[in-house]
Design a protein around this motif. Structure first.
Motif, PDB file in Angstrom:
ATOM      1  N   LYS A 156       0.761  -1.190   0.146  1.00  0.00           N
ATOM      2  CA  LYS A 156      -0.182   0.062  -0.140  1.00  0.00           C
ATOM      3  C   LYS A 156       0.808   1.503  -0.001  1.00  0.00           C
ATOM      4  N   ASP A 157       1.936   1.067   0.571  1.00  0.00           N
ATOM      5  CA  ASP A 157       2.986   2.257   0.694  1.00  0.00           C
ATOM      6  C   ASP A 157       4.015   2.419  -0.274  1.00  0.00           C
ATOM      7  N   THR A 158       4.052   1.445  -1.568  1.00  0.00           N
ATOM      8  CA  THR A 158       4.891   1.365  -2.467  1.00  0.00           C
ATOM      9  C   THR A 158       4.517   1.272  -3.751  1.00  0.00           C
ATOM     10  N   GLU A 159       4.968   2.059  -4.614  1.00  0.00           N
ATOM     11  CA  GLU A 159       4.895   1.732  -6.133  1.00  0.00           C
ATOM     12  C   GLU A 159       5.849   0.592  -6.495  1.00  0.00           C
ATOM     13  N   ILE A 160       5.195  -0.460  -7.030  1.00  0.00           N
ATOM     14  CA  ILE A 160       5.787  -1.597  -7.633  1.00  0.00           C
ATOM     15  C   ILE A 160       5.876  -1.793  -8.982  1.00  0.00           C
ATOM     16  N   PHE A 161       7.240  -2.014  -9.322  1.00  0.00           N
ATOM     17  CA  PHE A 161       7.781  -2.551 -10.777  1.00  0.00           C
ATOM     18  C   PHE A 161       8.223  -3.929 -10.830  1.00  0.00           C
ATOM     19  N   VAL A 162       7.778  -4.744 -11.761  1.00  0.00           N
ATOM     20  CA  VAL A 162       8.164  -6.110 -12.043  1.00  0.00           C
ATOM     21  C   VAL A 162       8.492  -6.157 -13.501  1.00  0.00           C
ATOM     22  N   SER A 163       9.602  -7.216 -13.680  1.00  0.00           N
ATOM     23  CA  SER A 163       9.772  -7.346 -15.111  1.00  0.00           C
ATOM     24  C   SER A 163       8.847  -8.387 -15.612  1.00  0.00           C
ATOM     25  N   SER A 164       8.567  -7.986 -16.858  1.00  0.00           N
ATOM     26  CA  SER A 164       7.624  -9.030 -17.537  1.00  0.00           C
ATOM     27  C   SER A 164       7.982 -10.292 -18.041  1.00  0.00           C
ATOM     28  N   ASP A 165       6.917 -11.050 -17.963  1.00  0.00           N
ATOM     29  CA  ASP A 165       7.099 -12.558 -18.366  1.00  0.00           C
ATOM     30  C   ASP A 165       6.034 -13.046 -19.038  1.00  0.00           C
ATOM     31  N   LYS A 166       5.946 -12.995 -20.279  1.00  0.00           N
ATOM     32  CA  LYS A 166       4.891 -13.401 -21.267  1.00  0.00           C
ATOM     33  C   LYS A 166       4.735 -14.781 -21.270  1.00  0.00           C
ATOM     34  N   THR A 167       5.352 -15.707 -20.755  1.00  0.00           N
ATOM     35  CA  THR A 167       5.441 -17.175 -20.789  1.00  0.00           C
ATOM     36  C   THR A 167       4.139 -17.856 -20.431  1.00  0.00           C
ATOM     37  N   LYS A 168       3.505 -18.433 -21.542  1.00  0.00           N
ATOM     38  CA  LYS A 168       2.139 -19.229 -21.081  1.00  0.00           C
ATOM     39  C   LYS A 168       2.380 -20.381 -20.230  1.00  0.00           C
ATOM     40  N   ILE A 169       1.567 -20.250 -19.526  1.00  0.00           N
ATOM     41  CA  ILE A 169       1.591 -21.611 -18.203  1.00  0.00           C
ATOM     42  C   ILE A 169       0.375 -21.941 -17.903  1.00  0.00           C
ATOM     43  N   LYS A 170       0.358 -23.293 -17.603  1.00  0.00           N
ATOM     44  CA  LYS A 170      -0.846 -23.792 -16.648  1.00  0.00           C
ATOM     45  C   LYS A 170      -0.413 -24.056 -15.197  1.00  0.00           C
TER      46      LYS A 170
END
Length: 254
Positions: A156-170
């Motif tokens: 809630k106190d943080t602006e979060i950025f994460v690296s993309s991962d477009k891998t399709k998974i089940k």
């Protein structure tokens, strides 16, 4: 009626976090570099200095899988660096991370050969033992922290950025989804009884790393964390790096 509040992408948040994943043997890790926004410019300048000092090509990010492979260094225009140069640079990055300061918060899990199956019923799908799916849960686990700040800032106190991962998974059931979809999850931590928080981080596409250069630091943190063994009594390069800065480790048994 329960209200859902989106957290983790507020541009006015006091803190900012950059996250990435790493797998080493059967150890899965998701790690974040978390800092106050007032220190963001300083942290970026530190990384830019090391990119210049170690002569990184302009279009090549600091990426540990490349750095610790001679063949990959050759491929990416980094053949002038040897393993000692790499370790020296990463050690200096950790030194400055402590000074700024930057918190390393990470979650780990051991990938098992067993099926991840909860008690089956008609309302809950089977969970597949997919490392990409588990990493999504570990990303959420990094922000399963108390609201008192004892383990660093909440989502809630943080602006979060994460690296993309477009891998399709089940992962949940038989339907395929992009791995990064699992970065969004629900939490009632530090929420009123009639509210549930939904963590919705910002996704950084791989080609856009220059727009958010500290995603490179997240790569370094996740790689080092996946290789570190905090149970070791003796000195070890990766373990000593983690112990040299402020860190919070979250272990998840799946």
């Amino acid at each position: 009626m329960t209200e859902t509040i989106i957290i983790g992408n507020n541009p006015d948040a006091k803190y900012i976090a950059f996250g990435d994943d790493s797998q080493y043997k059967n150890i899965l890790t998701f790690a974040f570099a978390i800092l106050k926004k007032e220190h963001l410019a300083e942290a970026i300048s530190v990384l830019e200095y090391f990119r210049s000092h170690y002569k990184f090509p302009d279009d090549v990010p600091i990426h540990c899988r490349v750095l610790f492979s001679g063949a990959q260094r050759e491929k990416h225009g980094l053949s002038h660096l040897d393993p000692n140069d790499i370790k020296e640079m990463i050690s200096k990055i950790f030194y400055h991370s402590k000074k700024i300061p930057i918190l390393c918060r990470y979650a780990t899990s051991v990938l098992s050969d067993k099926e991840l199956i909860l008690d089956k019923d008609d309302d809950f799908p089977e969970i597949k033992n997919d490392p990409k799916g588990i990493l999504g849960l570990l990303m959420q686990g990094c922000f399963a922290v108390p609201g008192n700040g004892q383990e660093g800032p909440t989502a809630k106190d943080t602006e979060i950025f994460v690296s993309s991962d477009k891998t399709k998974i089940k992962f949940f059931g038989d339907r395929k989804n992009q791995a990064e979809k699992l970065y969004s999850g629900f939490s009632d931590i530090d929420a009123p009884s009639d509210v549930v928080n939904r963590i919705q981080p910002n996704i950084i596409e791989n080609k856009d790393w220059k727009q958010r250069p500290l995603i490179q630091l997240a790569d370094v943190f996740s790689y080092v964390c996946s290789h570190a063994d905090l149970k070791l009594q003796n000195s070890d390069y990766f373990t000593d790096l983690i112990k040299s800065i402020s860190y919070v480790k979250k272990s998840m048994e799946l």
